[in-house]
Design an enzyme around this catalytic site. Structure first.
Site, PDB file in Angstrom:
ATOM      1  N   SER A 125       0.819  -1.215   0.000  1.00  0.00           N
ATOM      2  CA  SER A 125       0.000   0.000   0.000  1.00  0.00           C
ATOM      3  C   SER A 125       0.856   1.270   0.000  1.00  0.00           C
ATOM      4  O   SER A 125       2.001   1.277   0.446  1.00  0.00           O
ATOM      5  CB  SER A 125      -0.920   0.022   1.215  1.00  0.00           C
ATOM      6  OG  SER A 125      -1.630  -1.184   1.329  1.00  0.00           O
TER       7      SER A 125
HETATM    8  N1  SAH Z   1      -0.657  -5.049   3.999  1.00  0.00           N
HETATM    9  C1  SAH Z   1       0.037  -5.317   2.766  1.00  0.00           C
HETATM   10  C2  SAH Z   1      -0.748  -4.857   1.572  1.00  0.00           C
HETATM   11  C3  SAH Z   1      -1.136  -6.042   0.820  1.00  0.00           C
HETATM   12  S1  SAH Z   1      -2.247  -5.872  -0.540  1.00  0.00           S
HETATM   13  C4  SAH Z   1       1.454  -4.729   2.766  1.00  0.00           C
HETATM   14  O1  SAH Z   1       1.798  -3.982   3.675  1.00  0.00           O
HETATM   15  O2  SAH Z   1       2.213  -5.042   1.860  1.00  0.00           O
HETATM   16  C5  SAH Z   1      -3.527  -6.975   0.019  1.00  0.00           C
HETATM   17  C6  SAH Z   1      -3.137  -8.391   0.247  1.00  0.00           C
HETATM   18  O3  SAH Z   1      -4.334  -9.071   0.652  1.00  0.00           O
HETATM   19  C7  SAH Z   1      -2.635  -9.141  -0.973  1.00  0.00           C
HETATM   20  O4  SAH Z   1      -1.381  -9.688  -0.699  1.00  0.00           O
HETATM   21  C8  SAH Z   1      -3.684 -10.240  -1.196  1.00  0.00           C
HETATM   22  O5  SAH Z   1      -3.143 -11.459  -1.668  1.00  0.00           O
HETATM   23  C9  SAH Z   1      -4.258 -10.390   0.190  1.00  0.00           C
HETATM   24  N2  SAH Z   1      -5.604 -10.988   0.267  1.00  0.00           N
HETATM   25  C10 SAH Z   1      -6.627 -10.857  -0.616  1.00  0.00           C
HETATM   26  N3  SAH Z   1      -7.701 -11.545  -0.186  1.00  0.00           N
HETATM   27  C11 SAH Z   1      -7.357 -12.123   0.989  1.00  0.00           C
HETATM   28  C12 SAH Z   1      -8.041 -12.977   1.922  1.00  0.00           C
HETATM   29  N4  SAH Z   1      -9.294 -13.381   1.720  1.00  0.00           N
HETATM   30  N5  SAH Z   1      -7.378 -13.373   3.034  1.00  0.00           N
HETATM   31  C13 SAH Z   1      -6.083 -12.989   3.262  1.00  0.00           C
HETATM   32  N6  SAH Z   1      -5.394 -12.200   2.408  1.00  0.00           N
HETATM   33  C14 SAH Z   1      -6.012 -11.764   1.296  1.00  0.00           C
END
Ligand code: SAH
Length: 254
Positions: free
Chosen positions: A104
């Protein structure tokens, strides 16, 4: 005979120097004194501080909590992005981390963390580990972080990265975060970093009375809003739409 103690002292000094070097290298959370990214990281934090919530103040205050800024000034974001994107690690924008996912934008990380109003004794659930960056930021402000990632390769990579960097208060699991993490519930705070069509009921249930959840809600790649969910002492829920955002979708296990 006389040279013996001198040589021993020399060896001991060398061992001491080695031990000190090892200590410096092993400093938890990675920021060594000779950090080539110290200047861009400080600039990123200054920018977030200046931008804050902006004049619209959707949460009633303008400034990001200084504790959040302080932690973001320490977490080495460049270690959470792919090697070839390190030079862009401190720009105020999301970056690809593989598997179609993103880390993000720093301002959004700051806003979401600010909204959580973390205290040092808090136990936090994060849904969407991704790179592990946001978990690392939260880990600097709370007691323990449980974080779930649906892409197993990302979960594994971030778990390894966080362990290597000394974040021993973060536990990573691969799975569908829609269902939360029942065995570690209830949580003082819940952070969801992928956009859901609705607030998952299991997450509301796993939120402690008096707790807060921050979650982007809306359709995949359509209009989404950052939503603050508050559960009062009696268990009643209040939700507030704060600002338009753009997150990757919360996907579901098949
Ligand atoms: N917090 C992260 C941002 C990640 S983007 C950081 O600091 O880098 C969102 C993430 O959510 C992605 O990696 C995606 O694979 C994950 N995601 C999507 N659906 C999900 C679910 N149902 N359960 C767990 N993770 C999920």
């Amino acid at each position: 005979m006389r040279s013996h103690p001198v040589r021993r002292a020399g060896i001991e000094t060398r061992w001491l120097a080695l031990a000190v070097a090892a200590l410096v290298l092993a400093t938890p959370h990675g920021t060594a004194a000779s950090d080539e990214f110290a200047a861009p990281r400080a600039a990123m934090v200054r920018l977030i501080e200046q931008l804050g919530w902006g004049s619209k103040k959707p949460v009633g205050h303008e400034n990001i909590d200084p504790r959040v800024l302080a932690v973001m000034g320490k977490v080495p974001r460049h270690e959470f992005v792919p090697e070839d994107l390190r030079d862009a690690a401190y720009a105020n924008r999301p970056l690809p981390i593989g598997y179609g996912q993103t880390i993000s934008q720093p301002l959004i990380v700051a806003m979401m963390t600010d909204l959580l109003q973390l205290e040092p004794d808090h136990v936090v659930l994060e849904v969407g580990t991704g790179s592990g960056y946001h978990a690392a930021v939260v880990a600097g402000l709370a007691r323990r972080v449980y974080t779930i990632e649906i892409v197993p390769a990302l979960a594994e990579m971030s778990a390894r990265r966080l362990r290597r960097m000394g974040y021993d208060n973060v536990e990573v699991r691969a799975g569908d975060g829609y269902y939360g993490w029942q065995s570690a519930a209830p949580f003082d705070r819940i952070l969801v970093t992928a956009a859901a069509g609705h607030v998952p009921p299991p997450l509301i249930e796993q939120l402690r009375p008096g707790g807060r959840m921050v979650i982007p809600v809306g359709g995949a790649f359509l209009l989404q809003h950052l939503v603050l969910v508050e559960k009062d002492a009696a268990g009643s829920i209040r939700t507030r739409q704060l600002l338009p955002v753009s997150f990757v979708p919360l996907t579901r296990a098949k």
